[in-house]
Design a protein around this motif. Structure first.
Motif, PDB file in Angstrom:
ATOM      1  N   ILE A 127       0.836  -1.207   0.000  1.00 20.84           N
ATOM      2  CA  ILE A 127       0.000   0.000   0.000  1.00 20.84           C
ATOM      3  C   ILE A 127       0.861   1.244   0.000  1.00 20.84           C
ATOM      4  O   ILE A 127       0.631   2.190  -0.761  1.00 20.84           O
ATOM      5  CB  ILE A 127      -0.940  -0.020   1.220  1.00 20.84           C
ATOM      6  CG1 ILE A 127      -1.986  -1.116   1.053  1.00 20.84           C
ATOM      7  CG2 ILE A 127      -1.621   1.335   1.397  1.00 20.84           C
ATOM      8  CD1 ILE A 127      -2.930  -1.230   2.236  1.00 20.84           C
ATOM      9  N   ILE A 128       1.898   1.300   0.852  1.00 23.13           N
ATOM     10  CA  ILE A 128       2.705   2.506   0.966  1.00 23.13           C
ATOM     11  C   ILE A 128       3.488   2.765  -0.310  1.00 23.13           C
ATOM     12  O   ILE A 128       3.684   3.909  -0.722  1.00 23.13           O
ATOM     13  CB  ILE A 128       3.627   2.425   2.203  1.00 23.13           C
ATOM     14  CG1 ILE A 128       3.922   3.840   2.736  1.00 23.13           C
ATOM     15  CG2 ILE A 128       4.915   1.701   1.912  1.00 23.13           C
ATOM     16  CD1 ILE A 128       2.728   4.516   3.330  1.00 23.13           C
ATOM     17  N   ASP A 129       3.957   1.697  -0.994  1.00 24.73           N
ATOM     18  CA  ASP A 129       4.704   1.893  -2.245  1.00 24.73           C
ATOM     19  C   ASP A 129       3.777   2.336  -3.366  1.00 24.73           C
ATOM     20  O   ASP A 129       4.161   3.149  -4.225  1.00 24.73           O
ATOM     21  CB  ASP A 129       5.424   0.596  -2.634  1.00 24.73           C
ATOM     22  CG  ASP A 129       6.617   0.309  -1.725  1.00 24.73           C
ATOM     23  OD1 ASP A 129       7.041   1.245  -1.005  1.00 24.73           O
ATOM     24  OD2 ASP A 129       7.117  -0.830  -1.735  1.00 24.73           O
ATOM     25  N   GLN A 130       2.546   1.817  -3.400  1.00 30.68           N
ATOM     26  CA  GLN A 130       1.584   2.282  -4.404  1.00 30.68           C
ATOM     27  C   GLN A 130       1.281   3.762  -4.193  1.00 30.68           C
ATOM     28  O   GLN A 130       1.222   4.533  -5.156  1.00 30.68           O
ATOM     29  CB  GLN A 130       0.286   1.467  -4.296  1.00 30.68           C
ATOM     30  CG  GLN A 130       0.387   0.052  -4.831  1.00 30.68           C
ATOM     31  CD  GLN A 130      -0.924  -0.703  -4.667  1.00 30.68           C
ATOM     32  OE1 GLN A 130      -1.875  -0.187  -4.098  1.00 30.68           O
ATOM     33  NE2 GLN A 130      -0.963  -1.919  -5.177  1.00 30.68           N
ATOM     34  N   MET A 131       1.105   4.156  -2.943  1.00 33.15           N
ATOM     35  CA  MET A 131       0.828   5.549  -2.630  1.00 33.15           C
ATOM     36  C   MET A 131       1.994   6.440  -3.040  1.00 33.15           C
ATOM     37  O   MET A 131       1.811   7.502  -3.653  1.00 33.15           O
ATOM     38  CB  MET A 131       0.555   5.689  -1.127  1.00 33.15           C
ATOM     39  CG  MET A 131       0.140   7.082  -0.683  1.00 33.15           C
ATOM     40  SD  MET A 131       0.018   7.203   1.124  1.00 33.15           S
ATOM     41  CE  MET A 131      -1.178   5.916   1.470  1.00 33.15           C
ATOM     42  N   ASN A 132       3.217   5.989  -2.752  1.00 29.56           N
ATOM     43  CA  ASN A 132       4.397   6.778  -3.090  1.00 29.56           C
ATOM     44  C   ASN A 132       4.558   6.914  -4.600  1.00 29.56           C
ATOM     45  O   ASN A 132       4.888   7.991  -5.104  1.00 29.56           O
ATOM     46  CB  ASN A 132       5.635   6.124  -2.465  1.00 29.56           C
ATOM     47  CG  ASN A 132       6.867   6.989  -2.577  1.00 29.56           C
ATOM     48  OD1 ASN A 132       7.654   6.845  -3.497  1.00 29.56           O
ATOM     49  ND2 ASN A 132       7.026   7.910  -1.632  1.00 29.56           N
ATOM     50  N   SER A 133       4.328   5.824  -5.340  1.00 28.20           N
ATOM     51  CA  SER A 133       4.450   5.874  -6.800  1.00 28.20           C
ATOM     52  C   SER A 133       3.406   6.799  -7.404  1.00 28.20           C
ATOM     53  O   SER A 133       3.676   7.513  -8.373  1.00 28.20           O
ATOM     54  CB  SER A 133       4.297   4.462  -7.386  1.00 28.20           C
ATOM     55  OG  SER A 133       5.319   3.619  -6.922  1.00 28.20           O
TER      56      SER A 133
END
Length: 654
Positions: A202-208
């Motif tokens: 979730i956090i990597d999707q948000m960051n991308s």
């Protein structure tokens, strides 16, 4: 010496804007540039934080919609009918298929299968609309919904500079995204959840989504993080090369502002091992409590370098302009000095009192020569007018004294006239109020009281006993009308309206007032709603507070022709440093036009020409002022009207 002095002054005067004022303007520009640059950085991180919040909300919504689709599917209905091991296997397969960490079914809201922390989310779910939100599970709750989940949530805390001091060394709790749906036709619920601890997906999707890194970007330039309380439970901030900063904690100043005060942080902040332009916003669970933070930020160093390069470029450009402009200006200005020096000497003589000094013929035939001729003619006029002014000055003092006396006399007459008008207006208003009270109120009250006594005499002792409450209520209210009439007769003397103030509970006072207007509300098809926040007692005469509230409530009911909702709230409020309590009365009527809002507290002003006397709000306003309080109003056409009664706290009363 004089020629050199004039030349020096002219050079300084001419070069001052270029070599002195321009650097000042450049400095102001640099300060404004830095300030604007910082504003843009804060605006960017604020925008990034808003995108992160929206993304987080979409994840919750998607989980809720997916759960609804499952709960309403034929497969689910078939599996739940089969029950037993087949149903448990079905739930495990669906949980793994949609990427959930647990999927639980319970027979009721208080089913032991549901942790207590999930019940606010469950309570909001219906058969047609799911609910979603965040919750914090302790280790027992995590193990209840799925074995081994508590171990996944466990994080060792990493000592972090500037973090608030605590003795805890591990974080055992887990933050989860919950979605709930009530199973159609039953009292059961379906609960789904995803553990956010260590959830890098979730956090990597948000960051991308926010920073859109490619292979050449430094991933540290833009980072996002989820916090449970002040602990990073999911982040792409790096502690060491390739190691995420899980278990590190936010600084105490950020924790205080975001989690304790509930405010958003938008500023630079030291994140683990570097300075970032950072944004933090509090996260709340289903009960509305602050449980963590959502963070976005990007490295400060690259933008600071770019800003400094821009400033250096502007400074170098300024010095380049100075180096090219000053020599050119000195060459062009050399032909101006000579005639200006002559004019300067002439003006010096005039300043010494030689009004007959003149410049004479100047060799320059340009604008400076023309100015010299005009200056000589101007000096001729000055010399002539000086003589006239000396003569006029002798008569000026006597003329000023005469006009001053006339103005003083006129001002005194104006003040006397104004005082007389104010007195006449007060007397006229008092006479009308007294006559209206005596004729419209006292006579009907006397008739009611007389007939009440006749009614008592006509009833048997058993009937009087059965109707004692109703008869006493009529008697008490007629007595109250008499009291109000007496106060109205003293309207022009608000300081003498009643006895001393006492400590009055706002919640009880509003309940008593609502009881009195309940028949009117029922007759008008008006629903009454109360919303009270614990507040200090008011310092006011209780009967006067009831009079104000009843008047406001009746006005609100009458404003909702055809029914509506009457909302009464009370809450603590501090005004000008003084603690107190505010009571608001809100209707859903037609509203008051803006041009009339300034008039509604005036005596005899009314919008109900056939029904009211226009004194209710005026008296209420006076009663509020007497208690050192204030009565205000806000209204919007087509939406409704809200009256706010603020009264200081009565903590100092005995």
């Amino acid at each position: 010496m004089a020629t050199s002095s004039v030349r020096l002054r002219l050079l300084v005067l001419a070069l001052l804007p270029l070599v002195v004022l321009m650097p000042i303007l450049l400095g102001i520009t640099m300060i404004r540039l830095v300030s604007r640059y910082d504003e843009l950085l804060i605006a960017k991180v604020q925008s990034d934080l808003r995108v992160a919040e929206q993304f987080f909300g979409q994840i919750e919504e998607a989980q809720a919609q997916g759960l609804t689709a499952l709960a309403q599917s034929t497969r689910f209905r078939t599996a739940i009918d089969q029950g037993g091991a087949r149903f448990a296997t079905f739930l495990e397969e669906e949980r793994d298929r949609v990427g959930l960490d647990f999927l639980v079914v319970g027979a009721a809201l208080d089913d032991p299968a549901f942790p207590v922390m999930a019940r606010p989310i469950l309570a909001e779910a219906t058969e047609t609309a799911p609910s979603a939100g965040l919750a914090v599970f302790d280790p027992n709750a995590l193990e209840t919904v799925r074995r081994g989940l508590a171990e996944r949530a466990l994080l060792s805390l990493v000592e972090t500079p500037a973090a608030r001091p605590i003795e805890q060394t591990e974080e055992h709790r887990g933050m989860v995204i919950l979605a709930a749906h009530r199973i159609q036709g039953t009292d059961g619920y379906l609960l789904a959840g995803r553990l956010l601890n260590r959830n890098t997906e979730i956090i990597d999707q948000m960051n991308s989504l926010i920073y859109q890194h490619d292979e050449t970007d430094d991933a540290r330039a833009g980072t996002t993080t989820l916090f449970l309380d002040d602990v990073r439970i999911s982040t792409n901030v790096r502690l060491f090369e390739g190691s995420r900063a899980l278990g590190t904690r936010v600084s105490e100043v950020v924790w205080q502002q975001v989690l304790e005060d509930g405010e958003t942080w938008l500023d630079r902040a030291f994140v683990v091992n570097d300075w970032y332009i950072s944004g933090y916003v509090p996260l709340r669970d289903g009960a509305g409590d602050r449980i963590g933070m959502l963070y976005t930020g990007f490295l400060e160093a690259p933008v600071t370098i770019q800003r400094n390069q821009t400033i250096l470029t502007l400074v170098l450009a300024f010095f380049a302009v100075i180096a090219a402009t000053v020599p050119l200006f000195l060459r062009l200005a050399s032909g101006v000095f000579a005639p200006l020096e002559v004019m300067s000497k002439t003006m010096a003589k005039v300043e010494d009192g030689a009004l007959d000094a003149r410049i004479g013929q100047v060799d320059a035939q340009d604008e400076i020569g023309s100015v010299a001729g005009h200056l000589d003619r101007l000096l001729d006029q000055v010399q002539e007018r000086d003589a006239k002014l000396r003569t006029y000055a002798d008569n000026l003092n006597s003329l000023v004294e005469q006009r001053t006396k006339e103005l003083r006399d006129a001002n005194q007459k104006l003040e006397e006239t104004f005082s007389q008008l104010v007195l006449k207006e007060k007397l006229a208003t008092l006479g009308e109020v007294t006559a209206g009270v005596a004729h419209e109120i006292n006579n009907p009250v006397a008739v009611i009281q007389g007939n009440l006594e006749l009614l008592r005499d006509a009833l048997s002792s058993e009937q009087r006993a059965d109707l004692k409450t109703e008869l006493d209520l009529i008697d008490a209210q007629t007595q109250r009308i008499s009291v109000i009439t007496g106060k109205l007769l003293n309207f022009s003397r608000p300081g003498e309206l009643s006895d001393g103030a006492s400590r009055v509970d706002a919640r009880k006072a509003t309940a008593d007032a609502l009881l009195l207007v309940a028949p009117d509300a029922a007759k008008a098809d008006v629903a009454m709603v109360e919303d009270h926040i614990p507040a200090p007692p008011l310092s006011i005469v209780e009967s006067e507070l009831q009079q104000i509230l009843v008047n406001l409530l009746l006005n609100a009911i009458q404003a909702m022709d055809g029914g509506g909702t009457l909302t009464v709230r009370s809450f603590p409020e501090t005004r000008d440093g003084a603690p107190g309590t505010c009571i608001s009365v809100t209707d859903t009527g037609t509203g008051i036009p803006a041009e009339r809002l300034d008039q509604i507290f005036d005596p005899f002003f009314t919008t109900k020409q056939a029904e009211g006397t226009g004194l209710g709000l005026s008296i209420s306003h006076a009663l509020a002022a007497k208690a050192d309080g204030i009565l205000t109003v806000e209204s919007e056409l087509g939406v409704g009207t809200t009256f706010f009664l603020w009264v200081p706290a009565g903590d100092n009363l005995s």
